[in-house]
Design an enzyme around this catalytic site. Structure first.
Site, short mmCIF file in Angstrom:
data_model
loop_
_atom_site.label_atom_id
_atom_site.label_comp_id
_atom_site.label_asym_id
_atom_site.label_seq_id
_atom_site.Cartn_x
_atom_site.Cartn_y
_atom_site.Cartn_z
N HIS A 66 0.83 -1.22 0.00
CA HIS A 66 0.00 0.00 0.00
C HIS A 66 0.85 1.26 0.00
CE1 HIS A 66 -3.50 -2.50 0.85
NE2 HIS A 66 -2.75 -3.13 1.73
N HIS A 92 5.81 6.90 6.21
CA HIS A 92 5.45 6.34 4.90
C HIS A 92 5.00 7.48 4.00
CE1 HIS A 92 1.68 6.57 7.14
NE2 HIS A 92 1.17 6.88 5.95
N HIS A 94 2.57 8.89 0.48
CA HIS A 94 1.41 8.76 -0.42
C HIS A 94 1.77 9.54 -1.68
CE1 HIS A 94 -1.31 7.16 2.75
NE2 HIS A 94 -0.55 7.90 3.55
N GLU A 104 -2.67 13.13 0.20
CA GLU A 104 -3.97 12.73 0.81
C GLU A 104 -4.76 13.97 1.22
OE1 GLU A 104 -3.42 9.34 3.72
OE2 GLU A 104 -4.45 8.53 1.97
N HIS A 117 3.94 11.03 5.84
CA HIS A 117 3.31 10.91 7.16
C HIS A 117 4.31 10.28 8.12
CE1 HIS A 117 -0.95 10.81 5.22
NE2 HIS A 117 -0.50 12.05 5.38
N THR A 198 -5.83 6.97 7.68
CA THR A 198 -6.47 7.11 6.36
C THR A 198 -6.54 5.76 5.64
OG1 THR A 198 -4.39 7.51 5.20
CG2 THR A 198 -5.54 9.43 6.14
N THR A 199 -6.32 4.70 6.42
CA THR A 199 -6.37 3.34 5.91
C THR A 199 -7.15 2.49 6.90
OG1 THR A 199 -4.95 1.45 5.37
CG2 THR A 199 -4.22 2.85 7.11
N1 LIG Z 1 -1.98 7.37 6.56
S1 LIG Z 1 -1.93 6.21 7.66
O1 LIG Z 1 -1.00 6.56 8.69
O2 LIG Z 1 -3.27 5.95 8.14
C1 LIG Z 1 -1.38 4.76 6.86
C2 LIG Z 1 -1.81 4.46 5.58
F1 LIG Z 1 -2.62 5.31 4.90
C3 LIG Z 1 -1.40 3.29 4.94
F2 LIG Z 1 -1.87 3.00 3.71
C4 LIG Z 1 -0.55 2.40 5.58
S2 LIG Z 1 -0.09 0.89 4.81
C5 LIG Z 1 -1.59 -0.06 4.96
C6 LIG Z 1 -1.72 -0.68 6.34
C7 LIG Z 1 -0.71 -1.77 6.51
C8 LIG Z 1 -0.77 -2.88 5.65
C9 LIG Z 1 0.19 -3.89 5.82
C10 LIG Z 1 1.19 -3.76 6.79
C11 LIG Z 1 2.23 -4.84 6.92
O3 LIG Z 1 2.12 -5.84 6.19
O4 LIG Z 1 3.18 -4.64 7.73
C12 LIG Z 1 1.24 -2.62 7.62
C13 LIG Z 1 0.27 -1.61 7.47
C14 LIG Z 1 -0.11 2.68 6.85
F3 LIG Z 1 0.72 1.81 7.45
C15 LIG Z 1 -0.51 3.86 7.52
N2 LIG Z 1 -0.09 4.09 8.81
C16 LIG Z 1 -0.27 3.06 9.78
C17 LIG Z 1 -1.77 2.76 9.88
C18 LIG Z 1 -2.08 1.26 9.85
C19 LIG Z 1 -2.20 0.60 11.20
C20 LIG Z 1 -1.12 0.85 12.18
C21 LIG Z 1 0.32 0.95 11.64
C22 LIG Z 1 0.97 2.33 11.82
C23 LIG Z 1 0.31 3.44 11.10
ZN LIG Z 2 -0.42 7.97 5.57
#
Ligand SMILES: NS(=O)(=O)c1c(F)c(F)c(SCCc2ccc(C(=O)O)cc2)c(F)c1NC1CCCCCCC1
Ligand SMILES: [Zn+2]
Length: 257
Positions: A66, A92, A94, A104, A117, A198-199
Site C-alpha cells: 500500500h 510512509h 502517499h 492525501e 506521514h 487514512t487506511t
Molecule cells: N496514513 S496512515 O497513517 O493511516 C497509513 C496508511 F494510509 C497506509 F496506507 C498504511 S499501509 C496499509 C496498512 C498496513 C498494511 C500492511 C502492513 C504490513 O504488512 O506490515 C502494515 C500496514 C499505513 F501503514 C498507515 N499508517 C499506519 C496505519 C495502519 C495501522 C497501524 C500501523 C501504523 C500506522
Molecule cells: Zn499515511
C-alpha cells in the site's frame, strides 16, 4: 495488521462495511479550507528530539503493498506542539502517478504531488497497538512534497533503495540519517485537526499536524517515487491516497494567520 491488507483504493465503498470506523464522522484525510481555519495562537512550534540517527543504526524499509514504510526507533520523540509526549513508530508516503498528484490532504482543493506521514504514539500508553485505539493515542506529522530544482539529499536516503523493494513484502535496510531532514525546516507553521488513520481500520485516534511549508524533490526523484513499487497484482503501486472526507463540523486550527 496482516488482515488489513486485502482492502484497496479501488473499492473504497467496502472499507466501512469491513471496518466500521471508516464510516465515522472524524475521518481523514480532509481538504483544508484556509479561509475557514481558526488561528490559534497557543499552538506551539513542533519540536523533534532524537531525529538525527547515526549511519550504523539500520532502519527497515518495506513495500507493504500500500505504501513504502520506514520503521522508526522509539528514540525519536515529539516534545513540542502537543500537550503530551509522542514517540515515533514509522513513516510512509502517499503519491500519485505520471497522470496526476497523490497527496492525501488538499489545501483549498489543491492536491499536491505527494505527502509524507510520520506516525507517532502517545507514551502514556504502553504500546502503539494500545495507543491506537484511544482518541489521544496517535499523532501524525504530514508534509507535502513538490517538484523543485535540486535533488533532495534526505529523500534520496529512502528513494535510492526503492529498486530493492519493488515487489510487495520485500524489505531492505537503510542506514540511519537525520529524519528531521524529511520535514520542513519551519515547524511553526501548520494546520491541526482531529482525525483518523487514512487506511483501514480508520481508527479516529489521530491528532494531525499538516505543515504549511512543502518539501522539494527533483523531477527525477518524484518519478522514482511514482514508478518503482508494485502492488500484489504486479501493477505499479500508484495513487495510494484516500479521497478527502467530510469535516462533519470539525474545526481546523492554524498556528499562523
Ligand atoms: N496514513 S496512515 O497513517 O493511516 C497509513 C496508511 F494510509 C497506509 F496506507 C498504511 S499501509 C496499509 C496498512 C498496513 C498494511 C500492511 C502492513 C504490513 O504488512 O506490515 C502494515 C500496514 C499505513 F501503514 C498507515 N499508517 C499506519 C496505519 C495502519 C495501522 C497501524 C500501523 C501504523 C500506522
Ligand atoms: Zn499515511
Amino acid at each position: 495488521l496482516r488482515g488489513h491488507s486485502h482492502w484497496s483504493y479501488e473499492d473504497l465503498k467496502h472499507w466501512s462495511t469491513d471496518y466500521s470506523d471508516c464510516g465515522g464522522t472524524k475521518q481523514s484525510p480532509i481538504n483544508v479550507d484556509t479561509a475557514q481555519a481558526t488561528f490559534s495562537p497557543d499552538l506551539r512550534p513542533i519540536q523533534l528530539s532524537g531525529y538525527s540517527l547515526p549511519a550504523n543504526k539500520q532502519l527497515k524499509l518495506k513495500n507493504n503493498g500500500h505504501t513504502v514504510v520506514l520503521e522508526l526507533p522509539e528514540s525519536l520523540a515529539l516534545t513540542g506542539g502537543y500537550a503530551q509526549q509522542y514517540r515515533a513508530v514509522q513513516l510512509h508516503l502517499h503519491w500519485g502517478s505520471p497522470l496526476g498528484p497523490g497527496s492525501e490532504h488538499t489545501i483549498n482543493g489543491r492536491r499536491f504531488p505527494a505527502e509524507i506521514h510520520v506516525v507517532h504514539y502517545n507514551t502514556k500508553y504502553d504500546s502503539f497497538t494500545e495507543a491506537m485505539v484511544h482518541p489521544d493515542g496517535l499523532a501524525v506529522l504530514g508534509a507535502f512534497l513538490e517538484v523543485g530544482h535540486g535533488e533532495n539529499q534526505y529523500y534520496h536516503e529512502i528513494l535510492k533503495h526503492l529498486f530493492e523493494i519493488q515487489e510487495v513484502g520485500q524489505e531492505t535496510l537503510v542506514p540511519g540519517f537525520n529524519i528531521a531532514g524529511l520535514l520542513p525546516a519551519n515547524l511553526k507553521l501548520y494546520f491541526h485537526y482531529n482525525g483518523s488513520l487514512t487506511t483501514p481500520p480508520c481508527y479516529q485516534t489521530v491528532k494531525w499536524t499538516i505543515f504549511n511549508q512543502t518539501m522539494l524533490l527533483s523531477h527525477n526523484q518524484m518519478s522514482m517515487l511514482v514508478s518503482s513499487l508494485r502492488t500484489d497484482d504486479d501493477k505499479l503501486l500508484q495513487s495510494n491516497y484516500r479521497p478527502v472526507q467530510n469535516l462533519h463540523g470539525r474545526r481546523v486550527l492554524a498556528s499562523f494567520q
